[in-house]
Design an enzyme around this catalytic site. Sequence first.
Site, PDB file in Angstrom:
ATOM      1  N   LYS A   9       3.710  -5.500  -2.954  1.00 21.29           N
ATOM      2  CA  LYS A   9       2.624  -5.590  -1.979  1.00 21.29           C
ATOM      3  C   LYS A   9       2.948  -6.610  -0.874  1.00 21.29           C
ATOM      4  CE  LYS A   9      -0.970  -4.117  -5.280  1.00 21.29           C
ATOM      5  NZ  LYS A   9      -2.320  -4.413  -5.830  1.00 21.29           N
ATOM      6  N   TYR A  49      -5.528   4.569  -2.430  1.00 20.45           N
ATOM      7  CA  TYR A  49      -6.508   3.936  -3.313  1.00 20.45           C
ATOM      8  C   TYR A  49      -7.853   4.668  -3.315  1.00 20.45           C
ATOM      9  CZ  TYR A  49      -3.767  -0.233  -4.591  1.00 20.45           C
ATOM     10  OH  TYR A  49      -2.841  -1.104  -5.125  1.00 20.45           O
ATOM     11  N   ASN A 112      -2.035  -9.490  -5.562  1.00 19.22           N
ATOM     12  CA  ASN A 112      -1.411  -9.583  -6.879  1.00 19.22           C
ATOM     13  C   ASN A 112      -0.017  -8.978  -6.964  1.00 19.22           C
ATOM     14  OD1 ASN A 112      -2.250  -6.956  -6.802  1.00 19.22           O
ATOM     15  ND2 ASN A 112      -3.507  -7.042  -8.652  1.00 19.22           N
ATOM     16  N   HIS A 115       1.907  -3.157  -7.398  1.00 20.75           N
ATOM     17  CA  HIS A 115       1.138  -2.030  -7.923  1.00 20.75           C
ATOM     18  C   HIS A 115       2.037  -1.245  -8.861  1.00 20.75           C
ATOM     19  CE1 HIS A 115      -1.041   1.765  -8.250  1.00 20.75           C
ATOM     20  NE2 HIS A 115       0.132   2.335  -8.045  1.00 20.75           N
ATOM     21  N   GLU A 126       1.277   9.690  -7.020  1.00 19.98           N
ATOM     22  CA  GLU A 126       1.675   8.557  -6.180  1.00 19.98           C
ATOM     23  C   GLU A 126       3.121   8.687  -5.698  1.00 19.98           C
ATOM     24  OE1 GLU A 126       0.722   5.106  -8.535  1.00 19.98           O
ATOM     25  OE2 GLU A 126      -1.440   5.434  -8.321  1.00 19.98           O
TER      26      GLU A 126
HETATM   27  P1  ATP Z   1      -2.856  -1.587  -8.981  1.00 24.31           P
HETATM   28  O1  ATP Z   1      -3.618  -0.285  -8.959  1.00 24.31           O
HETATM   29  O2  ATP Z   1      -2.749  -2.240  -7.629  1.00 24.31           O
HETATM   30  O3  ATP Z   1      -1.548  -1.467  -9.693  1.00 24.31           O
HETATM   31  P2  ATP Z   1      -4.362  -2.388 -11.250  1.00 24.31           P
HETATM   32  O4  ATP Z   1      -4.136  -0.989 -11.715  1.00 24.31           O
HETATM   33  O5  ATP Z   1      -3.922  -3.500 -12.152  1.00 24.31           O
HETATM   34  O6  ATP Z   1      -3.663  -2.638  -9.867  1.00 24.31           O
HETATM   35  P3  ATP Z   1      -6.946  -1.540 -10.333  1.00 24.31           P
HETATM   36  O7  ATP Z   1      -8.139  -1.634 -11.209  1.00 24.31           O
HETATM   37  O8  ATP Z   1      -6.313  -0.217 -10.120  1.00 24.31           O
HETATM   38  O9  ATP Z   1      -5.865  -2.610 -10.888  1.00 24.31           O
HETATM   39  O10 ATP Z   1      -7.335  -2.177  -8.928  1.00 24.31           O
HETATM   40  C1  ATP Z   1      -6.545  -1.905  -7.794  1.00 24.31           C
HETATM   41  C2  ATP Z   1      -6.346  -3.176  -7.004  1.00 24.31           C
HETATM   42  O11 ATP Z   1      -7.609  -3.579  -6.476  1.00 24.31           O
HETATM   43  C3  ATP Z   1      -5.851  -4.358  -7.813  1.00 24.31           C
HETATM   44  O12 ATP Z   1      -4.451  -4.438  -7.883  1.00 24.31           O
HETATM   45  C4  ATP Z   1      -6.419  -5.533  -7.065  1.00 24.31           C
HETATM   46  O13 ATP Z   1      -5.540  -5.955  -6.028  1.00 24.31           O
HETATM   47  C5  ATP Z   1      -7.675  -4.993  -6.454  1.00 24.31           C
HETATM   48  N1  ATP Z   1      -8.799  -5.433  -7.260  1.00 24.31           N
HETATM   49  C6  ATP Z   1      -9.165  -5.000  -8.476  1.00 24.31           C
HETATM   50  N2  ATP Z   1     -10.247  -5.637  -8.920  1.00 24.31           N
HETATM   51  C7  ATP Z   1     -10.578  -6.518  -7.946  1.00 24.31           C
HETATM   52  C8  ATP Z   1     -11.619  -7.483  -7.779  1.00 24.31           C
HETATM   53  N3  ATP Z   1     -12.533  -7.687  -8.720  1.00 24.31           N
HETATM   54  N4  ATP Z   1     -11.620  -8.198  -6.629  1.00 24.31           N
HETATM   55  C9  ATP Z   1     -10.702  -8.008  -5.675  1.00 24.31           C
HETATM   56  N5  ATP Z   1      -9.697  -7.112  -5.754  1.00 24.31           N
HETATM   57  C10 ATP Z   1      -9.649  -6.381  -6.877  1.00 24.31           C
HETATM   58 MG    MG Z   2      -4.504   0.730 -10.522  1.00 28.92          MG
END
Ligand code: ATP
Ligand code: MG
Length: 137
Positions: A9, A49, A112, A115, A126
């Site tokens: 990211k 997303y 974070n 992804h 994806e």
């Molecule tokens: P990713 O899909 O990016 O790999 P993930 O699968 O671990 O991450 P998801 O639940 O799919 O997590 O959420 C997608 C992204 O949205 C997260 O990577 C994070 O950056 C963001 N996100 C998730 N929860 C929160 C939150 N509570 N506040 C802010 N951003 C969030």
């Molecule tokens: Mg995810």
Amino acid sequence: VEQTLSIIKPDAVGNHHIGAIIQRFEESGLKIAALKMLQLSREQAEGFYAEHSERPFFTSLVEFMISGPVCVQVLQGESAVARNRELMGATNPEEAAPGTIRADFATAVSANAVHGSDSQASARREIDYFFAADEIY
Ligand code: ATP
Ligand code: MG
């Protein structure tokens, strides 16, 4: 063999962690089957997303994902989806296990570092979102 989509990211690209993160994939035995750097458009980020479009953090997530270039990879190997998720660690870096990518390189749940696809079905979607078949080795 199984494939998964990985995105380094904008925070991790901006903090010069591309090499360190890709090294973890390669050292774990996951093969880099495709790789490119790109600046996502707002439409691309929203589409990627889309499953989160009703979540309160959606707009800030999209803003973050278009804040700078990303590096997109196809990782290949046995159980690639689960193994990549293990290497990444928990979504919130404060909860990510020591030694995981997010523990070491992420600064916040909203920034974070990486992804990773969360299932083989999302991996297929994806990968197709970013790569043509002839771009995957
Ligand atoms: P990713 O899909 O990016 O790999 P993930 O699968 O671990 O991450 P998801 O639940 O799919 O997590 O959420 C997608 C992204 O949205 C997260 O990577 C994070 O950056 C963001 N996100 C998730 N929860 C929160 C939150 N509570 N506040 C802010 N951003 C969030
Ligand atoms: Mg995810």
